[in-house]
Design an enzyme around this catalytic site. Sequence first.
Site, mmCIF file in Angstrom:
data_model
loop_
_atom_site.group_PDB
_atom_site.id
_atom_site.type_symbol
_atom_site.label_atom_id
_atom_site.label_comp_id
_atom_site.label_asym_id
_atom_site.label_seq_id
_atom_site.Cartn_x
_atom_site.Cartn_y
_atom_site.Cartn_z
ATOM 1 N N GLY A 154 114.763 -11.036 -28.205
ATOM 2 C CA GLY A 154 115.629 -12.225 -28.190
ATOM 3 C C GLY A 154 116.555 -12.140 -26.990
ATOM 4 O O GLY A 154 116.196 -11.548 -25.970
ATOM 5 N N ARG A 155 117.731 -12.719 -27.141
ATOM 6 C CA ARG A 155 118.667 -12.744 -25.999
ATOM 7 C C ARG A 155 119.078 -11.334 -25.588
ATOM 8 O O ARG A 155 119.057 -10.989 -24.407
ATOM 9 C CB ARG A 155 119.906 -13.568 -26.367
ATOM 10 C CG ARG A 155 119.676 -15.068 -26.390
ATOM 11 C CD ARG A 155 120.958 -15.776 -26.750
ATOM 12 N NE ARG A 155 121.382 -15.340 -28.067
ATOM 13 C CZ ARG A 155 121.251 -16.068 -29.177
ATOM 14 N NH1 ARG A 155 120.738 -17.268 -29.108
ATOM 15 N NH2 ARG A 155 121.641 -15.595 -30.340
ATOM 16 N N ILE A 156 119.464 -10.503 -26.563
ATOM 17 C CA ILE A 156 119.932 -9.152 -26.211
ATOM 18 C C ILE A 156 118.748 -8.283 -25.788
ATOM 19 O O ILE A 156 118.809 -7.569 -24.785
ATOM 20 C CB ILE A 156 120.710 -8.522 -27.386
ATOM 21 C CG1 ILE A 156 121.937 -9.377 -27.710
ATOM 22 C CG2 ILE A 156 121.128 -7.088 -27.069
ATOM 23 C CD1 ILE A 156 122.670 -9.013 -28.993
ATOM 24 N N THR A 234 121.455 -0.595 -31.960
ATOM 25 C CA THR A 234 122.722 -1.329 -31.798
ATOM 26 C C THR A 234 122.679 -2.627 -32.608
ATOM 27 O O THR A 234 123.460 -3.539 -32.363
ATOM 28 C CB THR A 234 122.983 -1.688 -30.312
ATOM 29 O OG1 THR A 234 121.832 -2.377 -29.807
ATOM 30 C CG2 THR A 234 123.263 -0.479 -29.470
ATOM 31 N N SER A 235 121.735 -2.710 -33.566
ATOM 32 C CA SER A 235 121.593 -3.970 -34.318
ATOM 33 C C SER A 235 122.415 -3.921 -35.608
ATOM 34 O O SER A 235 123.598 -4.260 -35.603
ATOM 35 C CB SER A 235 120.112 -4.264 -34.588
ATOM 36 O OG SER A 235 119.522 -3.264 -35.400
ATOM 37 N N ARG A 236 121.798 -3.448 -36.687
ATOM 38 C CA ARG A 236 122.521 -3.223 -37.937
ATOM 39 C C ARG A 236 121.974 -1.939 -38.553
ATOM 40 O O ARG A 236 120.755 -1.689 -38.503
ATOM 41 C CB ARG A 236 122.314 -4.389 -38.916
ATOM 42 C CG ARG A 236 123.081 -5.663 -38.590
ATOM 43 C CD ARG A 236 124.599 -5.499 -38.729
ATOM 44 N NE ARG A 236 125.331 -6.730 -38.488
ATOM 45 C CZ ARG A 236 125.823 -7.098 -37.304
ATOM 46 N NH1 ARG A 236 125.671 -6.341 -36.232
ATOM 47 N NH2 ARG A 236 126.492 -8.237 -37.187
ATOM 48 N N GLU A 265 129.815 1.611 -42.821
ATOM 49 C CA GLU A 265 130.746 1.669 -41.683
ATOM 50 C C GLU A 265 132.172 1.518 -42.165
ATOM 51 O O GLU A 265 132.447 0.564 -42.908
ATOM 52 C CB GLU A 265 130.404 0.571 -40.679
ATOM 53 C CG GLU A 265 129.041 0.776 -40.048
ATOM 54 C CD GLU A 265 128.660 -0.318 -39.041
ATOM 55 O OE1 GLU A 265 129.517 -1.158 -38.706
ATOM 56 O OE2 GLU A 265 127.505 -0.331 -38.607
ATOM 57 N N HIS A 284 130.230 1.104 -33.766
ATOM 58 C CA HIS A 284 129.904 -0.340 -33.736
ATOM 59 C C HIS A 284 130.715 -1.073 -32.658
ATOM 60 O O HIS A 284 131.535 -1.943 -32.951
ATOM 61 C CB HIS A 284 130.129 -0.975 -35.125
ATOM 62 C CG HIS A 284 129.320 -2.225 -35.318
ATOM 63 N ND1 HIS A 284 128.822 -2.634 -36.521
ATOM 64 C CD2 HIS A 284 128.913 -3.174 -34.437
ATOM 65 C CE1 HIS A 284 128.156 -3.771 -36.383
ATOM 66 N NE2 HIS A 284 128.198 -4.114 -35.116
HETATM 67 C C1 GLV Z 1 128.003 -7.475 -33.658
HETATM 68 O O1 GLV Z 1 127.450 -6.605 -34.246
HETATM 69 C C2 GLV Z 1 127.750 -8.868 -33.829
HETATM 70 O O2 GLV Z 1 126.928 -9.242 -34.681
HETATM 71 O O3 GLV Z 1 128.364 -9.659 -33.108
#
Ligand code: GLV
Length: 331
Positions: A154-156, A234-236, A265, A284
């Site tokens: 996707g974008r990231i 770096t997602s969830r 978290e 996070h």
């Molecule tokens: C960060 O984890 C977001 O979803 O913006």
Amino acid sequence: MKKVFVTRQIAEEALQILMQNAKVTVHSGDLPPEKNEIIEQVKDAQGLVTLLTDQIDAEIINHGKQLIVISNVAVGYDNIDVETATRRGIYVTNTPGVLDDATADLAFTLLLAVARRIPEADSFVRTGQWKGWDPNLLLGSDLKDKTLGIIGLGRIGSEIAKRAKCFKMKIIYYQPQRDPEKEKSVGAKYASLKELLSKSDFISLHVPLTSETKDLIGKKELNQMKKTAYLINTSRGPVVDEQALYQALVEGKIRGAALDVFDQEPISADNPLLKLKNVVLTPHIGSATLETRTRMAVLAAQNTVKALNNETPPHLINPKVLEYKKNPNSK
Ligand code: GLV
């Protein structure tokens, strides 16, 4: 005047936008508000501006009898019961697009940090263990010619691909729906999940947390990865089975991991991942730059104001809400 409750101190610029349009109450303090406080505040609020740490469940939503909009200052919205909000005719919005570079930067930073063992090296120097130059000291992994497997282009994910290209990596990606245009523009090749797991030297996750992506990377998937592979998340947190990951790291099924997100978290002090040297951990902070967090807060404020003015907010994640608004009896 309409009331907006903001669950944390966000950028002043964003608060100004809100204050020009509503009476604004901001939760003070360094920790997220307790559920009771949100319930109390939401009772007479039309707008609720939330952070990803706020679990906005049906109980909270149902106390917001006058609620028009829940505006999340995040791209992810797994913290909100979107279905209940939709049925209640409440807009739910997020902040996509403005955090892609910062999050991709962090993901790539983590990739480099784990590949080149930066936290270990830093601690080595600080603790006085550096006695002399050693040709075999802290050897890491090259990036050049290595394969990066991106799950979710996707974008990231696309921004990660662009960064990886500059480091001369080969890029493959997996997502349920192939995207020929995107793969051409970023120079990535499509692969099945199985193929991606077995071919990648680095795997980076860029998917939202849904019932389909929960535990996407579990014991079976970790077993399919190369013994020399690194996993970057770096997602969830729940996209990865954390227990299975810990086992895989301890048993040498993969070489390392770099994690910005976790099951729980903040992580508990006895989380066994804390003891492992081959893991890089960050709290996070994917989008945590001053500029990006300001842009996110401003976007969330703009979404809120649009909704309060009875206009469809630009970053609506529950367009189905429009049907419920047209026909409130369908609630
Ligand atoms: C960060 O984890 C977001 O979803 O913006």
